[in-house]
Design a protein around this motif. Structure first.
Motif, mmCIF file in Angstrom:
data_model
loop_
_atom_site.group_PDB
_atom_site.id
_atom_site.type_symbol
_atom_site.label_atom_id
_atom_site.label_comp_id
_atom_site.label_asym_id
_atom_site.label_seq_id
_atom_site.Cartn_x
_atom_site.Cartn_y
_atom_site.Cartn_z
ATOM 1 N N LEU A 252 0.838 -1.195 0.000
ATOM 2 C CA LEU A 252 0.000 0.000 0.000
ATOM 3 C C LEU A 252 0.874 1.246 0.000
ATOM 4 C CD1 LEU A 252 -2.594 -1.106 2.693
ATOM 5 C CD2 LEU A 252 -2.988 -0.979 0.242
ATOM 6 N N ASN A 253 0.516 2.206 -0.821
ATOM 7 C CA ASN A 253 1.174 3.506 -0.834
ATOM 8 C C ASN A 253 0.190 4.527 -0.276
ATOM 9 O OD1 ASN A 253 3.600 2.624 -2.108
ATOM 10 N ND2 ASN A 253 2.489 2.535 -4.048
ATOM 11 N N TYR A 254 0.303 4.790 1.025
ATOM 12 C CA TYR A 254 -0.633 5.691 1.668
ATOM 13 C C TYR A 254 -0.464 7.117 1.152
ATOM 14 C CZ TYR A 254 -1.260 1.939 5.053
ATOM 15 O OH TYR A 254 -1.523 0.739 5.642
ATOM 16 N N LYS A 255 -1.598 7.762 0.932
ATOM 17 C CA LYS A 255 -1.550 9.180 0.602
ATOM 18 C C LYS A 255 -1.149 9.976 1.844
ATOM 19 C CE LYS A 255 -5.251 9.089 -2.872
ATOM 20 N NZ LYS A 255 -6.585 9.638 -3.218
ATOM 21 N N GLU A 256 -0.725 11.196 1.618
ATOM 22 C CA GLU A 256 -0.362 12.060 2.742
ATOM 23 C C GLU A 256 -1.569 12.238 3.653
ATOM 24 O OE1 GLU A 256 1.463 16.497 3.651
ATOM 25 O OE2 GLU A 256 1.066 15.860 1.595
ATOM 26 N N SER A 274 -10.527 4.505 -1.052
ATOM 27 C CA SER A 274 -10.642 3.735 -2.294
ATOM 28 C C SER A 274 -9.359 3.030 -2.713
ATOM 29 C CB SER A 274 -11.126 4.646 -3.433
ATOM 30 O OG SER A 274 -12.462 5.027 -3.237
ATOM 31 N N SER A 275 -8.228 3.722 -2.632
ATOM 32 C CA SER A 275 -6.977 3.109 -3.070
ATOM 33 C C SER A 275 -6.586 1.935 -2.179
ATOM 34 C CB SER A 275 -5.854 4.155 -3.106
ATOM 35 O OG SER A 275 -5.567 4.631 -1.801
ATOM 36 N N TYR A 277 -8.897 0.152 -0.413
ATOM 37 C CA TYR A 277 -9.960 -0.844 -0.613
ATOM 38 C C TYR A 277 -9.689 -1.727 -1.831
ATOM 39 C CZ TYR A 277 -14.622 -2.769 -1.488
ATOM 40 O OH TYR A 277 -15.685 -3.623 -1.726
ATOM 41 N N SER A 278 -9.259 -1.123 -2.940
ATOM 42 C CA SER A 278 -9.054 -1.889 -4.165
ATOM 43 C C SER A 278 -7.976 -2.951 -3.978
ATOM 44 C CB SER A 278 -8.699 -0.960 -5.325
ATOM 45 O OG SER A 278 -7.505 -0.249 -5.062
ATOM 46 N N VAL A 279 -6.895 -2.605 -3.276
ATOM 47 C CA VAL A 279 -5.823 -3.564 -3.022
ATOM 48 C C VAL A 279 -6.296 -4.636 -2.039
ATOM 49 C CG1 VAL A 279 -3.485 -3.853 -2.116
ATOM 50 C CG2 VAL A 279 -4.055 -1.839 -3.487
ATOM 51 N N PHE A 280 -7.017 -4.217 -1.016
ATOM 52 C CA PHE A 280 -7.494 -5.134 0.018
ATOM 53 C C PHE A 280 -8.471 -6.164 -0.555
ATOM 54 C CE2 PHE A 280 -10.816 -6.021 3.249
ATOM 55 C CZ PHE A 280 -10.050 -6.742 4.152
ATOM 56 N N VAL A 281 -9.447 -5.712 -1.331
ATOM 57 C CA VAL A 281 -10.464 -6.616 -1.876
ATOM 58 C C VAL A 281 -9.827 -7.657 -2.805
ATOM 59 C CG1 VAL A 281 -12.430 -6.739 -3.464
ATOM 60 C CG2 VAL A 281 -12.425 -5.083 -1.604
ATOM 61 N N LYS A 282 -8.883 -7.223 -3.609
ATOM 62 C CA LYS A 282 -8.206 -8.152 -4.516
ATOM 63 C C LYS A 282 -7.474 -9.232 -3.736
ATOM 64 C CE LYS A 282 -4.889 -8.316 -8.345
ATOM 65 N NZ LYS A 282 -3.984 -7.509 -9.217
#
Length: 412
Positions: A252-256, A274-275, A277-282
């Motif tokens: 995961l690349n967390y936003k600031e 959202s960013s 969630y998409s990685v987590f769901v996959k």
């Protein structure tokens, strides 16, 4: 000038806490105030009951973990209690509830209650009235004490569970219910929240929690620091360092500004930015398929669903991928089993109880109420720490057992 105002706020806060604590010597020694909590299945809200006013009236309230104070829809029925008084804007109590009160030109103390389910907010008046608190001790008595609350227009009640007349805020503020109980009875600023799909509790104790827990639970608590957010100082946040699904860490690349977790009782199911969630769901779907789970059509509002007909159950829920939330370090993790990660939507379908919170969500995860159920949570406000445990389910106990252990009453 700013420094002087800050000092004045601290002084007034101390004076208010000192004044309210003077009543503690007139009460018998109490071991813990308790609020019994039921889940409203139509709204998925958690409801408790208080008795307030003169004469005492039973009043249902929705639990709001991060709410800054208790508010009631009562602006148009101010004469219903003979003991209710409005607070002046120039009083110490008003300054404790609203640090910006010096800017007000009104004679009454203005507050700004919010229905944090519908996100509707309005102006209210700070008031004070008697609340009878049920206490846990050998005599099983109640204790009457004066509490501050916001009187709000009844339009703010829209969206609350049927029969609810307001919200009971347990947030990190000087006038939350948790803080007022601690000040009034000279106890430590701490409480335990134990939600359930049926009967849970909120317990305010004098520090001897061990005698009240289901055997073994209190010794298994893991602690993590509470984090303060400038834009939401009254809510509860903890750190998030990593997410693992069945032991595999997500990239995961967390936003600031992201990287944290907010705890909420008014959000039914956890949401993710959202960013994330998409990685987590996959990752979750891949882990589930590897466990021979079969994906089926989604059921709103959930995005990922599986057939549950042939999935074996275990003590901590359905056999599903385990989610580990790494907190302040890899050694401290919040583990979520199938009981809290999955939602049974029909006899044959269960869905992942994490939703897409959108790109504007300010924290990586809002940990919703379903994920908090049957997880004893110890909020130590004095130490700014959160204790949590999932051992109730491992030991085949639930928060319902804790509620029944305190003599849960079906009075609501």
């Amino acid at each position: 000038m700013a420094a002087f105002l800050h000092f004045l706020l601290l002084l007034c806060s101390f004076a208010y806490n000192f004044n309210t604590s003077q009543s503690k010597h007139t009460h018998p020694q109490q071991k813990g105030a308790i609020f019994h909590v039921t889940k409203d299945l139509s709204t998925l809200q958690y409801v408790t009951q208080i008795h307030h006013g003169t004469p005492l009236q039973p009043t249902n309230l929705v639990i709001d973990l991060g709410g800054p104070f208790l508010w009631l829809g009562c602006a148009s029925d101010s004469g219903s209690s003979s003991s209710r008084t409005l607070i002046s804007h120039s009083s110490i109590k008003c300054l404790s509830a609203n640090p910006n009160t010096l800017k007000s030109k009104s004679s009454k103390c203005e507050t700004f209650p919010q229905n944090r389910i519908t996100q509707m907010a309005t102006q209210g008046d700070l008031a004070e009235d008697i609340i009878a608190l049920p206490f846990v001790n050998v005599s099983k008595t109640t204790v009457d004490s004066l509490f501050l609350f916001s009187c709000a227009p009844k339009l703010l009640l829209k969206g609350l569970a049927s029969g609810a007349r307001g919200m009971l805020g347990l947030g990190r503020s000087r006038v939350s219910v948790a803080s007022q109980i601690a000040a009034a009875f000279g106890s430590k600023p701490q409480f335990i929240l134990c939600l359930s799909s049926s009967n849970g509790v909120v317990l305010h104790d004098n520090g001897e929690y061990g005698s009240y827990f289901v055997s073994g639970v209190s010794d298994s608590l893991t602690y993590t620091p509470l984090v303060t957010k400038v834009d939401s100082p009254h809510e509860y946040f903890i750190n998030l360092k990593s997410i693992r699904v069945n032991g595999k860490q997500l990239s995961l690349n967390y936003k600031e500004g992201l990287g944290g977790i907010k705890l909420s009782t008014v959000v039914p199911y956890s949401t993710m930015e959202s960013s994330v969630y998409s990685v987590f769901v996959k990752a979750y779907e891949q882990a589930a398929v590897a466990m021979n789970m079969t994906r089926v059509d989604s059921v709103a509002p959930f995005g990922l669903c599986f057939g549950s007909k042939n999935i074996d159950g275990i003590r901590v829920g359905s056999r599903a991928p385990v989610v580990d939330l790494g907190l302040q370090s890899e050694m401290v993790k919040w583990r979520i089993h199938g009981r809290n990660s999955m939602v049974q939507v029909s006899d044959e379908v269960m869905c992942l109880g994490f939703l897409d919170g959108g790109l504007e969500q300010k924290t990586s995860i809002v940990l919703g109420a379903h994920q908090l159920e049957d997880t004893p949570l110890h909020f130590d406000l004095g130490a700014s720490m959160l204790g949590f445990s999932y051992s109730t389910l491992m030991d085949q106990n639930t928060c319902t057992d804790l509620g029944l252990g305190f003599g849960f009453k079906d009075s609501m």
